[in-house]
Write an enzyme that holds these catalytic residues in place. Structure first.
Site, PDB file in Angstrom:
ATOM      1  N   LYS A  13     -10.142   8.079  -1.584  1.00 32.26           N
ATOM      2  CA  LYS A  13     -10.396   9.269  -0.754  1.00 32.26           C
ATOM      3  C   LYS A  13     -10.310  10.551  -1.588  1.00 32.26           C
ATOM      4  O   LYS A  13     -11.193  11.390  -1.534  1.00 32.26           O
ATOM      5  CB  LYS A  13      -9.378   9.338   0.404  1.00 32.26           C
ATOM      6  CG  LYS A  13      -9.399   8.134   1.324  1.00 32.26           C
ATOM      7  CD  LYS A  13      -8.426   8.262   2.474  1.00 32.26           C
ATOM      8  CE  LYS A  13      -6.974   8.367   2.042  1.00 32.26           C
ATOM      9  NZ  LYS A  13      -6.462   7.165   1.341  1.00 32.26           N
ATOM     10  N   ARG A  88      -3.512   9.958  10.517  1.00 31.14           N
ATOM     11  CA  ARG A  88      -3.083   8.646  10.051  1.00 31.14           C
ATOM     12  C   ARG A  88      -2.528   7.810  11.193  1.00 31.14           C
ATOM     13  O   ARG A  88      -2.158   6.657  10.988  1.00 31.14           O
ATOM     14  CB  ARG A  88      -1.972   8.837   9.027  1.00 31.14           C
ATOM     15  CG  ARG A  88      -2.348   8.493   7.604  1.00 31.14           C
ATOM     16  CD  ARG A  88      -1.103   8.733   6.794  1.00 31.14           C
ATOM     17  NE  ARG A  88      -1.108   8.148   5.492  1.00 31.14           N
ATOM     18  CZ  ARG A  88      -1.495   8.773   4.391  1.00 31.14           C
ATOM     19  NH1 ARG A  88      -2.007   9.967   4.448  1.00 31.14           N
ATOM     20  NH2 ARG A  88      -1.372   8.177   3.229  1.00 31.14           N
ATOM     21  N   ARG A 123      -2.933   4.515 -11.361  1.00 29.92           N
ATOM     22  CA  ARG A 123      -3.266   5.899 -10.965  1.00 29.92           C
ATOM     23  C   ARG A 123      -2.367   6.907 -11.683  1.00 29.92           C
ATOM     24  O   ARG A 123      -1.162   6.736 -11.782  1.00 29.92           O
ATOM     25  CB  ARG A 123      -3.101   6.070  -9.454  1.00 29.92           C
ATOM     26  CG  ARG A 123      -3.229   7.529  -9.028  1.00 29.92           C
ATOM     27  CD  ARG A 123      -3.596   7.702  -7.591  1.00 29.92           C
ATOM     28  NE  ARG A 123      -2.542   7.342  -6.653  1.00 29.92           N
ATOM     29  CZ  ARG A 123      -2.673   7.426  -5.313  1.00 29.92           C
ATOM     30  NH1 ARG A 123      -3.823   7.827  -4.795  1.00 29.92           N
ATOM     31  NH2 ARG A 123      -1.683   7.085  -4.528  1.00 29.92           N
ATOM     32  N   ARG A 156       2.931   8.745  -9.606  1.00 24.60           N
ATOM     33  CA  ARG A 156       3.681   9.017  -8.370  1.00 24.60           C
ATOM     34  C   ARG A 156       4.775   7.971  -8.150  1.00 24.60           C
ATOM     35  O   ARG A 156       4.566   6.794  -8.403  1.00 24.60           O
ATOM     36  CB  ARG A 156       2.716   9.016  -7.175  1.00 24.60           C
ATOM     37  CG  ARG A 156       1.937  10.303  -7.072  1.00 24.60           C
ATOM     38  CD  ARG A 156       0.838  10.258  -6.063  1.00 24.60           C
ATOM     39  NE  ARG A 156       1.174   9.605  -4.805  1.00 24.60           N
ATOM     40  CZ  ARG A 156       0.355   9.526  -3.770  1.00 24.60           C
ATOM     41  NH1 ARG A 156      -0.850  10.064  -3.843  1.00 24.60           N
ATOM     42  NH2 ARG A 156       0.706   8.918  -2.666  1.00 24.60           N
ATOM     43  N   ARG A 167       3.254   0.538   1.944  1.00 24.62           N
ATOM     44  CA  ARG A 167       2.284   1.536   2.427  1.00 24.62           C
ATOM     45  C   ARG A 167       1.046   0.856   3.004  1.00 24.62           C
ATOM     46  O   ARG A 167       0.469   1.325   3.981  1.00 24.62           O
ATOM     47  CB  ARG A 167       1.893   2.477   1.282  1.00 24.62           C
ATOM     48  CG  ARG A 167       3.009   3.468   0.964  1.00 24.62           C
ATOM     49  CD  ARG A 167       2.848   4.078  -0.405  1.00 24.62           C
ATOM     50  NE  ARG A 167       1.640   4.847  -0.542  1.00 24.62           N
ATOM     51  CZ  ARG A 167       1.049   5.096  -1.706  1.00 24.62           C
ATOM     52  NH1 ARG A 167       1.555   4.610  -2.825  1.00 24.62           N
ATOM     53  NH2 ARG A 167      -0.031   5.819  -1.747  1.00 24.62           N
TER      54      ARG A 167
HETATM   55  P1  ADP Z   1      -2.350   7.875  -0.311  1.00 25.71           P
HETATM   56  O1  ADP Z   1      -3.680   8.467  -0.043  1.00 25.71           O
HETATM   57  O2  ADP Z   1      -2.183   7.361  -1.675  1.00 25.71           O
HETATM   58  O3  ADP Z   1      -1.869   6.943   0.741  1.00 25.71           O
HETATM   59  P2  ADP Z   1      -1.145  10.387   0.421  1.00 25.71           P
HETATM   60  O4  ADP Z   1      -1.064  11.276  -0.756  1.00 25.71           O
HETATM   61  O5  ADP Z   1      -2.202  10.640   1.439  1.00 25.71           O
HETATM   62  O6  ADP Z   1      -1.212   8.934  -0.159  1.00 25.71           O
HETATM   63  O7  ADP Z   1       0.240  10.350   1.208  1.00 25.71           O
HETATM   64  C1  ADP Z   1       1.468  10.146   0.525  1.00 25.71           C
HETATM   65  C2  ADP Z   1       2.584  10.073   1.549  1.00 25.71           C
HETATM   66  O8  ADP Z   1       2.677  11.318   2.266  1.00 25.71           O
HETATM   67  C3  ADP Z   1       2.422   9.011   2.630  1.00 25.71           C
HETATM   68  O9  ADP Z   1       2.862   7.736   2.214  1.00 25.71           O
HETATM   69  C4  ADP Z   1       3.287   9.603   3.755  1.00 25.71           C
HETATM   70  O10 ADP Z   1       4.674   9.426   3.500  1.00 25.71           O
HETATM   71  C5  ADP Z   1       3.000  11.104   3.638  1.00 25.71           C
HETATM   72  N1  ADP Z   1       1.849  11.523   4.467  1.00 25.71           N
HETATM   73  C6  ADP Z   1       0.675  12.076   4.023  1.00 25.71           C
HETATM   74  N2  ADP Z   1      -0.139  12.348   5.058  1.00 25.71           N
HETATM   75  C7  ADP Z   1       0.514  11.956   6.188  1.00 25.71           C
HETATM   76  C8  ADP Z   1       0.179  11.944   7.568  1.00 25.71           C
HETATM   77  N3  ADP Z   1      -1.012  12.409   7.993  1.00 25.71           N
HETATM   78  N4  ADP Z   1       1.089  11.449   8.443  1.00 25.71           N
HETATM   79  C9  ADP Z   1       2.287  10.992   8.024  1.00 25.71           C
HETATM   80  N5  ADP Z   1       2.660  10.956   6.743  1.00 25.71           N
HETATM   81  C10 ADP Z   1       1.782  11.436   5.801  1.00 25.71           C
HETATM   82  P1  ADP Z   2      -6.659   7.727  -2.275  1.00 29.32           P
HETATM   83  O1  ADP Z   2      -6.799   9.232  -2.243  1.00 29.32           O
HETATM   84  O2  ADP Z   2      -7.502   7.066  -1.231  1.00 29.32           O
HETATM   85  O3  ADP Z   2      -5.227   7.290  -2.233  1.00 29.32           O
HETATM   86  P2  ADP Z   2      -7.510   7.941  -5.066  1.00 29.32           P
HETATM   87  O4  ADP Z   2      -8.779   8.725  -5.022  1.00 29.32           O
HETATM   88  O5  ADP Z   2      -6.283   8.636  -5.511  1.00 29.32           O
HETATM   89  O6  ADP Z   2      -7.254   7.211  -3.657  1.00 29.32           O
HETATM   90  O7  ADP Z   2      -7.787   6.653  -6.002  1.00 29.32           O
HETATM   91  C1  ADP Z   2      -6.739   5.725  -6.309  1.00 29.32           C
HETATM   92  C2  ADP Z   2      -6.860   5.263  -7.788  1.00 29.32           C
HETATM   93  O8  ADP Z   2      -8.035   4.471  -7.946  1.00 29.32           O
HETATM   94  C3  ADP Z   2      -6.985   6.421  -8.761  1.00 29.32           C
HETATM   95  O9  ADP Z   2      -6.328   6.063  -9.952  1.00 29.32           O
HETATM   96  C4  ADP Z   2      -8.503   6.544  -8.990  1.00 29.32           C
HETATM   97  O10 ADP Z   2      -8.814   7.067 -10.303  1.00 29.32           O
HETATM   98  C5  ADP Z   2      -8.962   5.104  -8.850  1.00 29.32           C
HETATM   99  N1  ADP Z   2     -10.278   4.982  -8.223  1.00 29.32           N
HETATM  100  C6  ADP Z   2     -10.820   5.737  -7.220  1.00 29.32           C
HETATM  101  N2  ADP Z   2     -12.051   5.280  -6.872  1.00 29.32           N
HETATM  102  C7  ADP Z   2     -12.285   4.196  -7.667  1.00 29.32           C
HETATM  103  C8  ADP Z   2     -13.384   3.260  -7.793  1.00 29.32           C
HETATM  104  N3  ADP Z   2     -14.485   3.371  -7.014  1.00 29.32           N
HETATM  105  N4  ADP Z   2     -13.269   2.274  -8.695  1.00 29.32           N
HETATM  106  C9  ADP Z   2     -12.145   2.157  -9.479  1.00 29.32           C
HETATM  107  N5  ADP Z   2     -11.093   2.997  -9.411  1.00 29.32           N
HETATM  108  C10 ADP Z   2     -11.151   3.999  -8.523  1.00 29.32           C
END
Ligand code: ADP
Ligand code: ADP
Length: 219
Positions: A13, A88, A123, A156, A167
């Site tokens: 995303k 979410r 990541r 992270r 998660r």
């Molecule tokens: P990822 O896309 O890798 O799951 P995020 O950066 O979106 O992680 O979120 C990291 C953490 O922040 C989540 O595991 C949760 O604890 C919190 N968080 C983020 N967005 C929300 C949301 N909309 N509702 C509840 N918790 C959230």
């Molecule tokens: P999200 O925001 O949904 O948690 P990220 O954009 O942070 O996901 O991507 C998670 C990890 O996967 C990062 O290290 C990113 O560089 C890698 N990544 C994202 N898209 C792809 C893809 N299409 N193929 C391989 N790796 C990817």
């Protein structure tokens, strides 16, 4: 243009959000980035959410809803915005609707759990900008260093394998119901209902981007 990106942690995303936001000239509202900035600043919000985030659980709905509603009032959101990581839960989605915040598109990026584990272990992020890298799939020009600022990249705390598994289970329990919710809303085909798209996120970054351009071309 108002867009929501749905998808499990690590689906891509944040990676695709950067491109979409540039394309449409809209801000990326990443609730994860906002919360991490609060933790970094050690603000009252940050102190409240730090342990919750480290455990991989979700922050309470009321807090998240207030945070996003407030953010959407900022001037830069007048042309639209992209929500990354919000809503979410069903109550979060319902709160957007109740506040009269209509959407143009909801896009689900689909990736299998096995691929997610591999993605999140590699990541690396640049905390100040939210730029995302991967050690193998999307490496920085110099390992461990942000391409644009030269500042160090970090891993992270919630990207460790055990926390990632937790998660993912939270995602399947609390966030996947949003897919049916938005499909139903889209099916109403009223002026206010968003379009719903699902994209195969297991392809390369460029292929996913091309698929996004393809579906958004119809809007
Ligand atoms: P990822 O896309 O890798 O799951 P995020 O950066 O979106 O992680 O979120 C990291 C953490 O922040 C989540 O595991 C949760 O604890 C919190 N968080 C983020 N967005 C929300 C949301 N909309 N509702 C509840 N918790 C959230
Ligand atoms: P999200 O925001 O949904 O948690 P990220 O954009 O942070 O996901 O991507 C998670 C990890 O996967 C990062 O290290 C990113 O560089 C890698 N990544 C994202 N898209 C792809 C893809 N299409 N193929 C391989 N790796 C990817």
């Amino acid at each position: 243009m108002r867009i929501i990106l749905l998808g499990s942690p690590g689906a891509g995303k944040g990676t695709q959000a950067k491109f979409l936001c540039e394309h449409y000239g809209i801000p990326q509202i990443s609730t994860g980035d906002m919360l991490r900035a609060a933790v970094q600043a050690n603000s009252p919000l940050g102190q409240h959410v730090q342990a919750i985030m480290a455990s991989g659980a979700l922050v309470p709905d009321e807090l998240m809803i207030d945070l996003v509603k407030q953010r959407i009032l900022d001037a830069d959101c007048q042309k639209g915005f992209l929500l990354d990581g919000f809503p979410r839960t069903l109550p979060q989605a319902q709160a957007l609707k109740d506040a009269g915040i209509d959407l143009d598109a909801v896009i689900e990026i689909q990736v299998a759990d096995e691929v997610i584990i591999q993605r999140l272990s590699g990541r690396r992020v640049h905390p100040a900008s939210g730029r995302v890298y991967h050690q193998d799939f999307h490496p920085a020009k110099i390992s461990g260093i942000d391409d644009e600022t030269g500042e160090p990249l970090i891993q992270r705390v919630d990207d460790q394998a055990d926390t990632v598994r937790h998660r993912l289970s939270v995602y399947h329990q609390q966030t996947t119901p949003l897919i049916a919710y938005y499909l139903d809303l889209a099916a109403l085909q009223t002026e206010k209902s968003p379009q719903f798209f699902s994209i195969d996120g297991s392809q390369t970054v460029d292929q996913v981007r091309a698929a996004l351009i393809d579906v958004l071309g119809v809007l």
